[in-house]
Design an enzyme around this catalytic site. Structure first.
Site, PDB file in Angstrom:
ATOM      1  N   SER A  17       0.917  -1.241  -0.173  1.00 33.20           N
ATOM      2  CA  SER A  17      -0.045   0.061   0.211  1.00 33.20           C
ATOM      3  C   SER A  17       0.832   1.211   0.000  1.00 33.20           C
ATOM      4  CB  SER A  17      -0.867  -0.068   1.136  1.00 33.20           C
ATOM      5  OG  SER A  17      -1.650   1.342   1.105  1.00 33.20           O
TER       6      SER A  17
ATOM      7  N   LYS B 263      -1.208  -1.040  -4.353  1.00 30.21           N
ATOM      8  CA  LYS B 263      -2.480  -0.078  -3.898  1.00 30.21           C
ATOM      9  C   LYS B 263      -1.919   1.202  -3.842  1.00 30.21           C
ATOM     10  CE  LYS B 263      -4.753   0.226   0.671  1.00 30.21           C
ATOM     11  NZ  LYS B 263      -5.308  -0.583   1.738  1.00 30.21           N
TER      12      LYS B 263
ATOM     13  N   LYS C 288      -2.762   5.215  -2.510  1.00 30.10           N
ATOM     14  CA  LYS C 288      -3.678   6.195  -1.877  1.00 30.10           C
ATOM     15  C   LYS C 288      -4.344   6.924  -2.967  1.00 30.10           C
ATOM     16  CE  LYS C 288      -4.024   4.173   2.046  1.00 30.10           C
ATOM     17  NZ  LYS C 288      -5.246   3.556   2.854  1.00 30.10           N
TER      18      LYS C 288
ATOM     19  N   ASP D 260      -7.055   3.192  -3.010  1.00 31.30           N
ATOM     20  CA  ASP D 260      -7.913   3.469  -1.768  1.00 31.30           C
ATOM     21  C   ASP D 260      -8.211   4.727  -1.639  1.00 31.30           C
ATOM     22  OD1 ASP D 260      -8.937   3.147   0.768  1.00 31.30           O
ATOM     23  OD2 ASP D 260      -7.154   1.975   1.516  1.00 31.30           O
TER      24      ASP D 260
ATOM     25  N   GLU E 295     -11.026   0.892  -3.259  1.00 35.45           N
ATOM     26  CA  GLU E 295     -11.513   0.680  -1.955  1.00 35.45           C
ATOM     27  C   GLU E 295     -11.853   2.064  -1.395  1.00 35.45           C
ATOM     28  OE1 GLU E 295      -7.923  -0.996  -0.016  1.00 35.45           O
ATOM     29  OE2 GLU E 295      -8.687  -0.493   1.931  1.00 35.45           O
TER      30      GLU E 295
ATOM     31  N   ASP F  32     -13.876  -0.961   3.038  1.00 33.37           N
ATOM     32  CA  ASP F  32     -12.781  -1.208   4.363  1.00 33.37           C
ATOM     33  C   ASP F  32     -13.718  -0.420   5.584  1.00 33.37           C
ATOM     34  OD1 ASP F  32     -10.729  -0.460   6.186  1.00 33.37           O
ATOM     35  OD2 ASP F  32      -9.371   0.190   4.915  1.00 33.37           O
TER      36      ASP F  32
ATOM     37  N   LYS G 214      -9.818  -6.301   8.334  1.00 34.34           N
ATOM     38  CA  LYS G 214      -8.794  -5.891   9.239  1.00 34.34           C
ATOM     39  C   LYS G 214      -9.177  -6.450  10.504  1.00 34.34           C
ATOM     40  CE  LYS G 214      -7.396  -1.828   6.713  1.00 34.34           C
ATOM     41  NZ  LYS G 214      -7.050  -0.234   6.700  1.00 34.34           N
TER      42      LYS G 214
ATOM     43  N   GLY H 257      -4.104  -3.961   6.520  1.00 39.72           N
ATOM     44  CA  GLY H 257      -3.138  -3.677   7.686  1.00 39.72           C
ATOM     45  C   GLY H 257      -3.439  -2.187   7.955  1.00 39.72           C
TER      46      GLY H 257
END
Ligand code: OSB
Ligand code: MG
Length: 384
Positions: free
Chosen positions: A149, A175, A177, A202, A229, A254, A278, A306
């Protein structure tokens, strides 16, 4: 010793008699920026539990410092663990780790604090029985696939360098952000440079249902992303459901799913077709396994997310990822992506994107007392 025996005490009831909370602060090796903020160090609370027979278990409360990802913070988690979770757990006879959460069933929310205590009971049970945590949870894999990530960077070049670095290390999924203003452009440049990389984004809930935001998100549908996400705020179920119906890219939730009932809502509304499980957000391993089972029954793909866990929480994430429904790469990257020094010795490591599931009972790794001593900000002992 050649004979494999289970100690007679292993299946006997379990009573936690002492709990120690350790607030530990570690610097991140690379500043991580999401749609809400940037962070350069993390403070997590380690939960050390002692059973009446002397066995020890460890869990990690991986709360963020500020309530931007979820309502929980390090401070609120510490308070709830000290005043509401541990007092009812201590001295209560448990027939197994699944009983731990029943001792705090009246406590609403505070998933991160619950998760750390719950995981400590699970690793304690693992240490006592001599059976690996993954096996106790129902894990069926000996290896799990790890993705990375990557945070928001100051420039596109810096982002490309980060992607290149992790692709070179062999991670098969990246992934990114995103946030309003850092979305279509970074995705375009990464996709142009890495044509067949499994890529997803995400947003940590940074988009609203406004036409302007929806128009931007629709453009992301052209880049062959494996998922988007948490595009919308955690409780914005309806916008998520409408958007998911409209685009080809799967929507993953999430922050929206903190309890099993949230997952039922997601399924009923089709607000997402993938779930990021998670341990922290679901309130522990028991709840995370239940979410996995329910998602699997409904044919929903899951993967393990995570919270930049230290070695103890990361080991629990890997054990969980060994369950059969975790069909997508998890955010269980090597410990040294995050830290120069960890709270366990020689922690989780991904080799070309593959992490071996620990086979040692307990946490699966040795807790490093020197790191704790050097990086601990606070410590508290509670007894039955
Ligand atoms: O949304 O998945 C998230 C880290 C902190 C808070 C929220 C998230 C994340 C990550 C990092 O994406 C995942 C990791 O531990 O590598
Ligand atoms: Mg997320």
């Amino acid at each position: 010793m050649t004979e494999q025996t289970t100690t007679p005490s292993s299946d006997a009831p379990l009573t936690v008699v002492t709990a120690v909370l350790h607030r530990v602060r570690l610097p991140l090796v690379h500043t991580f920026r999401t749609s809400s903020h940037a962070k350069s160090h993390l403070e997590h609370v380690l939960v050390e539990l002692h059973a009446s027979d002397g066995t020890v278990g460890w869990g990690e409360i991986a709360s963020p410092s500020a309530p931007y990802y979820c309502p929980d913070t390090v401070g609120t988690s510490w308070l709830v663990a000290e005043q509401h979770l541990l007092p009812t757990l201590l001295g209560t006879e448990l027939s197994g780790p699944r009983d731990a959460s029943a001792t705090w069933s009246r406590v609403r929310g505070h998933q991160f604090a619950k998760a750390g205590v719950d995981a400590a009971v699970w690793t304690l049970h693992s240490a006592r029985t001599g059976r690996p945590l993954a096996e106790l949870l129902g894990g069926t894999r000996t290896e799990v696939v790890a993705g990375v990530s990557l945070g928001i960077e100051d420039t596109l070049d810096e982002l490309l360098a980060q992607v290149q670095h992790h692709v070179d290390l062999g991670y098969p999924r990246v992934k990114l952000k995103i946030a309003p203003g850092w979305d279509v452009e970074p995705v375009r440049v990464v996709r142009e440079a890495f044509g067949d990389l499994a890529l997803h984004v995400d947003a940590n809930g940074a988009y609203s249902g406004s036409e302007e935001h929806l128009a931007v998100l629709r453009r992301l549908d052209d880049f062959g992303l494996t998922m988007i996400e948490q595009p919308f705020a955690p409780r914005n179920w309806l916008t998520s459901a409408r958007f998911a119906a409209e685009v080809d890219t799967p929507v993953c939730l999430d922050e929206s799913v903190e309890e099993l009932d949230d997952l039922r809502t997601m399924l009923a509304l089709r607000a997402g077709s993938v779930l990021n499980i998670k341990v922290s957000r679901m309130g522990g391993l028991t709840a995370a396994v239940a979410a996995h089972d329910l998602a699997r029954e409904h044919g929903v793909d899951v993967w393990c997310g995570g919270m930049h866990e230290f070695g103890i929480g990361r080991a629990a994430n890997v054990a969980l990822s060994s369950l059969p429904g975790f069909t997508l790469p998890s955010d269980v990257s090597s410990w040294d992506k995050y830290y120069a020094r960890d709270v366990v010795v020689d922690g989780v490591r991904a080799d070309r994107g593959v992490v071996a599931v620990p086979t040692r009972p307990g946490v699966g790794f040795e807790v490093d007392p020197d790191t704790l001593a050097e990086h601990r900000l606070d410590q508290l002992t509670l007894r039955a």
